[in-house]
Design a protein around this motif. Sequence first.
Motif, PDB file in Angstrom:
ATOM      1  N   ARG A   1       0.824  -1.202   0.000  1.00 27.25           N
ATOM      2  CA  ARG A   1       0.000   0.000   0.000  1.00 27.25           C
ATOM      3  C   ARG A   1       0.864   1.261   0.000  1.00 27.25           C
ATOM      4  N   ARG A   2       0.899   1.906  -1.140  1.00 29.12           N
ATOM      5  CA  ARG A   2       1.644   3.162  -1.258  1.00 29.12           C
ATOM      6  C   ARG A   2       0.644   4.288  -1.441  1.00 29.12           C
ATOM      7  N   VAL A   3       0.690   5.275  -0.566  1.00 25.38           N
ATOM      8  CA  VAL A   3      -0.243   6.391  -0.618  1.00 25.38           C
ATOM      9  C   VAL A   3       0.552   7.675  -0.820  1.00 25.38           C
TER      10      VAL A   3
ATOM     11  N   GLY B   1       2.961   3.549  -9.277  1.00 28.34           N
ATOM     12  CA  GLY B   1       2.902   2.449  -8.325  1.00 28.34           C
ATOM     13  C   GLY B   1       2.038   2.710  -7.105  1.00 28.34           C
ATOM     14  N   ALA B   2       1.425   3.883  -7.003  1.00 25.69           N
ATOM     15  CA  ALA B   2       0.613   4.207  -5.826  1.00 25.69           C
ATOM     16  C   ALA B   2      -0.762   3.566  -5.915  1.00 25.69           C
ATOM     17  N   GLN B   3      -1.266   3.136  -4.766  1.00 22.63           N
ATOM     18  CA  GLN B   3      -2.636   2.618  -4.696  1.00 22.63           C
ATOM     19  C   GLN B   3      -3.623   3.689  -4.210  1.00 22.63           C
TER      20      GLN B   3
ATOM     21  N   LEU C   1      -3.685   2.574  -9.206  1.00 26.30           N
ATOM     22  CA  LEU C   1      -4.354   3.546  -8.340  1.00 26.30           C
ATOM     23  C   LEU C   1      -5.801   3.135  -8.104  1.00 26.30           C
ATOM     24  N   ALA C   2      -6.136   2.848  -6.847  1.00 21.25           N
ATOM     25  CA  ALA C   2      -7.480   2.377  -6.508  1.00 21.25           C
ATOM     26  C   ALA C   2      -8.386   3.491  -6.024  1.00 21.25           C
TER      27      ALA C   2
ATOM     28  N   CYS D   1     -10.815   7.447   4.258  1.00 16.13           N
ATOM     29  CA  CYS D   1     -11.374   7.017   2.977  1.00 16.13           C
ATOM     30  C   CYS D   1     -10.399   6.100   2.239  1.00 16.13           C
ATOM     31  N   VAL D   2      -9.128   6.480   2.216  1.00 15.51           N
ATOM     32  CA  VAL D   2      -8.122   5.674   1.522  1.00 15.51           C
ATOM     33  C   VAL D   2      -8.025   4.290   2.148  1.00 15.51           C
TER      34      VAL D   2
END
Length: 339
Positions: free
Chosen positions: A6-8, A55-57, A77-78, A312-313
């Motif tokens: 998990r990259r934010v 590469g960020a979710q 990215l989700a 939220c994330v």
Amino acid sequence: MTRSSRRVVVTQRFFDAAAIAYLESAGCEVVLADLPPGEADGGLDHDTLAALLKGAQGWIVGHARVTRFLLTALPHLAVVARRGVGYERVDLQAAADLGRVVTIAAGGNDASVADQAIGMMIALGRRFREAQAQMNAGAWSILMGSDLYRKTVGVVGLGRIGRSVVQRLSGFEAEVLVATSRPDPEYAARTGVRIVDLETLLAQSAYVTLHAPLTPATRHMIDAAAMARMAPGAFLINTARGGLVCDRDLLAALEAGRLGGAGLDVFESESDPALQPVTDALIARPDVIAAPHAGASTREGLARTNMIAARCVVAVLEGQDPPAGCVVADGRPGRGARP
């Protein structure tokens, strides 16, 4: 998705330690964008954003444009979480089509923006800017101002911020007129506000404050024709979105002495740099109180919106539902939240 993946990425300033700690406690790697001094993410181009978000979710975003092109370039990215409540710069349809979730920080900045709107009303009515300018020049003569007490105030839009403004106006014993696309008779009966059409509101209000979203239907809802219907000497406050007001027409109305003044936290030049000279002319006027889109930027307001965006994330990355009222687009299978 494993927790370790998990990259934010956060492309907003003033993202506080508590929100970072919350994300990290959920197994997220938090990356704060290194923005140039004085710049916000709204000025970042596609290539810069794509590189930052590779590469960020999860993405906690301010005013950057979230386009179909950008989302397509970011397959991992989700969730895109706005640290704010506006979302006109996000392509919601593209997000839903591509299976992404878009959220806002619903309820986080209501109090902060409502406080600012009331503050601008008082500052305009009491001519604070003009009085201090005179004092700085050595003249201590008294300028006659206007009360907010028991005035008629028009509130355009009855969402969370609009209702917060109404609540505050009760302390001034104001008569409140509301123009809204979503009338709520029960709310009107409980609070004593009058639901009217926009034309009536403009004609009868000493103060008009805007709290509507920017949509094709609301763009330039306050133009030259609308300002001509306003009561002579009335004050216009816009802490919502710049495109609600035609700034050229506002400048002309102020120059002609039609209005008493304006309180502006938002400007059309934020999305159209060609209008910067109009913005410059507005903020130079003594009858304008201005701020750089800072209505939500209090320590307390940003702490609230940071945490809501973080929640939220995490909710989306864990396959859960974000807090109530926060989802504006949800392309996950079976969710059905479309713009």
